[in-house]
Design a protein around this motif. Structure first.
Motif, PDB file in Angstrom:
ATOM      1  N   ILE A 162      -4.209  -3.473   0.333  1.00  0.00           N
ATOM      2  CA  ILE A 162      -3.568  -2.827   1.588  1.00  0.00           C
ATOM      3  C   ILE A 162      -3.489  -4.028   2.360  1.00  0.00           C
ATOM      4  O   ILE A 162      -2.406  -3.683   3.226  1.00  0.00           O
ATOM      5  CB  ILE A 162      -4.897  -2.069   2.186  1.00  0.00           C
ATOM      6  CG1 ILE A 162      -5.094  -0.708   1.326  1.00  0.00           C
ATOM      7  CG2 ILE A 162      -4.516  -1.718   3.558  1.00  0.00           C
ATOM      8  CD1 ILE A 162      -6.135   0.024   1.803  1.00  0.00           C
ATOM      9  N   ALA A 163      -4.089  -5.108   2.293  1.00  0.00           N
ATOM     10  CA  ALA A 163      -4.051  -6.191   3.078  1.00  0.00           C
ATOM     11  C   ALA A 163      -2.439  -6.940   2.912  1.00  0.00           C
ATOM     12  O   ALA A 163      -1.689  -7.326   4.122  1.00  0.00           O
ATOM     13  CB  ALA A 163      -4.812  -7.353   3.119  1.00  0.00           C
ATOM     14  N   SER A 164      -1.988  -7.087   1.784  1.00  0.00           N
ATOM     15  CA  SER A 164      -0.753  -7.274   1.483  1.00  0.00           C
ATOM     16  C   SER A 164       0.358  -6.512   1.835  1.00  0.00           C
ATOM     17  O   SER A 164       1.209  -6.807   2.455  1.00  0.00           O
ATOM     18  CB  SER A 164      -0.675  -7.590  -0.212  1.00  0.00           C
ATOM     19  OG  SER A 164      -1.477  -8.453  -0.721  1.00  0.00           O
ATOM     20  N   ALA A 165       0.126  -5.311   1.782  1.00  0.00           N
ATOM     21  CA  ALA A 165       1.207  -4.186   2.301  1.00  0.00           C
ATOM     22  C   ALA A 165       1.205  -4.207   3.711  1.00  0.00           C
ATOM     23  O   ALA A 165       2.415  -4.282   3.973  1.00  0.00           O
ATOM     24  CB  ALA A 165       0.852  -2.662   1.873  1.00  0.00           C
ATOM     25  N   LEU A 166       0.169  -4.432   4.524  1.00  0.00           N
ATOM     26  CA  LEU A 166       0.341  -4.553   6.102  1.00  0.00           C
ATOM     27  C   LEU A 166       0.797  -5.978   6.213  1.00  0.00           C
ATOM     28  O   LEU A 166       1.726  -5.763   7.120  1.00  0.00           O
ATOM     29  CB  LEU A 166      -1.004  -4.539   6.557  1.00  0.00           C
ATOM     30  CG  LEU A 166      -1.874  -3.119   6.550  1.00  0.00           C
ATOM     31  CD1 LEU A 166      -3.299  -3.291   6.873  1.00  0.00           C
ATOM     32  CD2 LEU A 166      -1.037  -1.935   7.144  1.00  0.00           C
ATOM     33  N   ALA A 167       0.557  -7.049   5.544  1.00  0.00           N
ATOM     34  CA  ALA A 167       1.088  -8.273   6.111  1.00  0.00           C
ATOM     35  C   ALA A 167       2.730  -8.127   5.738  1.00  0.00           C
ATOM     36  O   ALA A 167       3.413  -8.906   6.660  1.00  0.00           O
ATOM     37  CB  ALA A 167       0.443  -9.272   5.174  1.00  0.00           C
TER      38      ALA A 167
ATOM     39  N   ASN B   2       0.662  10.583   3.428  1.00  0.00           N
ATOM     40  CA  ASN B   2       0.695  11.045   4.559  1.00  0.00           C
ATOM     41  C   ASN B   2       0.003  10.099   5.617  1.00  0.00           C
ATOM     42  O   ASN B   2      -0.627  10.256   6.499  1.00  0.00           O
ATOM     43  CB  ASN B   2      -0.500  12.254   4.671  1.00  0.00           C
ATOM     44  CG  ASN B   2       0.400  13.262   3.728  1.00  0.00           C
ATOM     45  OD1 ASN B   2       1.565  13.622   3.792  1.00  0.00           O
ATOM     46  ND2 ASN B   2      -0.687  14.010   3.086  1.00  0.00           N
ATOM     47  N   GLY B   3       0.441   8.879   5.432  1.00  0.00           N
ATOM     48  CA  GLY B   3       0.315   7.695   6.505  1.00  0.00           C
ATOM     49  C   GLY B   3      -0.952   7.218   6.180  1.00  0.00           C
ATOM     50  O   GLY B   3      -1.275   6.175   6.978  1.00  0.00           O
ATOM     51  N   VAL B   4      -1.679   7.393   5.271  1.00  0.00           N
ATOM     52  CA  VAL B   4      -2.814   6.934   5.190  1.00  0.00           C
ATOM     53  C   VAL B   4      -3.138   6.240   3.695  1.00  0.00           C
ATOM     54  O   VAL B   4      -2.648   6.816   2.543  1.00  0.00           O
ATOM     55  CB  VAL B   4      -4.174   7.759   5.134  1.00  0.00           C
ATOM     56  CG1 VAL B   4      -5.515   7.416   4.959  1.00  0.00           C
ATOM     57  CG2 VAL B   4      -4.208   8.539   6.533  1.00  0.00           C
ATOM     58  N   TYR B   5      -3.535   4.965   3.658  1.00  0.00           N
ATOM     59  CA  TYR B   5      -3.508   4.102   2.473  1.00  0.00           C
ATOM     60  C   TYR B   5      -5.102   4.538   2.015  1.00  0.00           C
ATOM     61  O   TYR B   5      -5.871   4.494   2.493  1.00  0.00           O
ATOM     62  CB  TYR B   5      -3.673   2.548   2.762  1.00  0.00           C
ATOM     63  CG  TYR B   5      -2.162   1.969   3.082  1.00  0.00           C
ATOM     64  CD1 TYR B   5      -1.350   1.580   2.001  1.00  0.00           C
ATOM     65  CD2 TYR B   5      -1.691   1.847   4.402  1.00  0.00           C
ATOM     66  CE1 TYR B   5      -0.183   1.236   2.265  1.00  0.00           C
ATOM     67  CE2 TYR B   5      -0.440   1.359   4.646  1.00  0.00           C
ATOM     68  CZ  TYR B   5       0.371   1.115   3.449  1.00  0.00           C
ATOM     69  OH  TYR B   5       1.471   0.425   3.908  1.00  0.00           O
ATOM     70  N   LEU B   6      -4.920   4.416   0.444  1.00  0.00           N
ATOM     71  CA  LEU B   6      -6.345   4.629  -0.142  1.00  0.00           C
ATOM     72  C   LEU B   6      -6.120   3.452  -1.203  1.00  0.00           C
ATOM     73  O   LEU B   6      -4.999   3.492  -2.053  1.00  0.00           O
ATOM     74  CB  LEU B   6      -6.673   5.816  -0.919  1.00  0.00           C
ATOM     75  CG  LEU B   6      -7.812   6.128  -1.388  1.00  0.00           C
ATOM     76  CD1 LEU B   6      -8.314   7.413  -1.404  1.00  0.00           C
ATOM     77  CD2 LEU B   6      -7.998   5.751  -2.810  1.00  0.00           C
ATOM     78  N   GLU B   7      -7.163   2.777  -1.240  1.00  0.00           N
ATOM     79  CA  GLU B   7      -7.356   1.734  -2.425  1.00  0.00           C
ATOM     80  C   GLU B   7      -8.872   1.566  -3.053  1.00  0.00           C
ATOM     81  O   GLU B   7      -9.862   1.970  -2.462  1.00  0.00           O
ATOM     82  CB  GLU B   7      -7.166   0.221  -1.992  1.00  0.00           C
ATOM     83  CG  GLU B   7      -7.124  -0.871  -2.996  1.00  0.00           C
ATOM     84  CD  GLU B   7      -6.692  -2.039  -2.667  1.00  0.00           C
ATOM     85  OE1 GLU B   7      -6.808  -3.551  -3.170  1.00  0.00           O
ATOM     86  OE2 GLU B   7      -6.118  -2.164  -1.284  1.00  0.00           O
TER      87      GLU B   7
END
Length: 365
Positions: A301-306, A226-231
């Motif tokens: 998450i950092a890798s996914a955003l980058a 739903n548009g929110v990352y969880l790690e």
């Protein structure tokens, strides 16, 4: 004969007149001891784990001007320790952690008897000035009294003969009012108790995440829902992170770092809307792409955003919160994700309205 007796008494009087004045101090309700009057009591600046073997009490005299604008420098620093009944020879010989004075040209002598105890002296140059000042570190212990005295003193404040006589007087004045056995037992039980509490919090977090639909989280592999990352992170400590990508704002065309888009407020500002997390951003800097927030995005998450954020002319914003599972005192974050997710719609509304970032306007997808 009378003249000789008078000279002897005069010498004794002179000896005692040169000794520093001692002042009786209570060591909580456990003991009393007399210490040099110029020394002021203060909080012990050591480590919790020491309390399993010693009850330390700190006294000091600060070198004010030498401490100005830098670390505290001491004319004198003393730690008096009441030792556990089963303290070892190594415990008695060890310095308390608060006595961390650094001497240049250190020279440590051999242990020697002093009164009913044992003394070890270390001489060196103490960095209370550019040149360093001669100083001595005294470590005295008396196992029969369950007493250790660790004392750093500049020689210009207390010379060696005076210090030795003072230590004997202090040791003689020491009186143990009661055995602090209960506090030692509590300190020794504390690591196991804290480990149990940490394990319980981790179990709560794991069970909660399973209920929320995250049964098999793997560190470094975030889940997008739903548009929110969880790690989840295991090392160096268990944490979980929630991150909502907000969007992008175009930076100045000339690439200037002046007036770049930034959050419109800081956490705690009176004009800040109530939010469970904080606003962070990713942008190209002189050193390359960089994230900026209180807690940076976890590696996955950092890798996914980058991978999605490559335009150097844009500043990318996100809404982020990180939970240190074993350290949190907030029961909400271990029982549900609602504390974060319930606020997401309002954060998104504020983003679209342009209320979260200034200057600049969020670009539409």
């Amino acid at each position: 004969m009378n003249r000789l007796r008078t000279l002897r008494l005069g010498a004794v009087a002179m000896l005692f007149s040169t000794q520093p004045r001692l002042k009786e101090r209570a060591l909580d309700d456990v003991a009393v001891i007399s210490v040099p009057a110029p020394l002021k009591s203060g909080p012990y600046l050591g480590y919790e784990e020491e309390f399993a073997r010693r009850r330390p009490f700190q006294f000091s005299q600060t070198a004010f001007w030498a401490s100005f604008g830098g670390p505290t420098r001491h004319k004198q620093l003393m730690v008096i320790s009441i030792m556990a009944s089963d303290a070892s020879d190594a415990d008695y010989a060890a310095l308390p952690r608060a006595i961390n004075t650094l001497y240049d040209k250190r020279k440590t002598g051999k242990p020697s008897a002093l009164g009913s105890g044992t003394l070890t002296m270390t001489e060196g140059l103490y960095a209370s000035s550019l040149e360093g000042e001669p100083a001595v570190e005294y470590v005295y212990f008396d196992k029969a009294r369950r007493l250790q005295i660790a004392w750093h003193a500049l020689k210009k404040e207390v010379d060696v003969p005076t210090a030795l006589a003072t230590i004997e007087r202090m040791a003689a004045s020491f009186h143990l009012r009661r055995d602090p056995a209960a506090s030692f037992a509590e300190a020794r039980a504390r690591p196991a108790k804290e480990a149990t509490a940490r394990a319980a919090k981790r179990a709560l977090a794991t069970a909660m995440l399973q209920r929320e639909g995250y049964p098999s989280l793997v560190p470094g592999k975030p889940v997008l829902r739903n548009g929110v990352y969880l790690e989840w992170m295991d090392d160096p400590e268990p944490r979980y992170q929630l991150l909502l990508p907000l969007g992008r704002v175009r930076a100045a065309a000339n690439g200037s770092i002046v007036n770049r888009p930034r959050p419109a407020f800081r956490a705690g500002d009176t004009n800040a809307p109530p939010m469970a997390g904080t606003i962070g951003w990713r942008e190209m800097s002189e050193e390359g792409w960089a994230f900026n927030s209180g807690y940076l995005p976890l590696p996955g998450i950092a890798s996914a955003l980058a991978a999605q954020q490559q335009d150097r002319a844009l500043v990318y914003f996100y809404y982020i919160a990180t939970v240190r599972v074993e350290e949190t005192e907030d029961d909400r974050v271990l029982s549900s994700l609602r504390w974060f997710l319930d606020g997401v719609p309002e954060v998104q509304r504020l983003w679209r309205a342009g209320s979260l970032v200034t200057p600049g306007t969020p670009e539409k997808d």
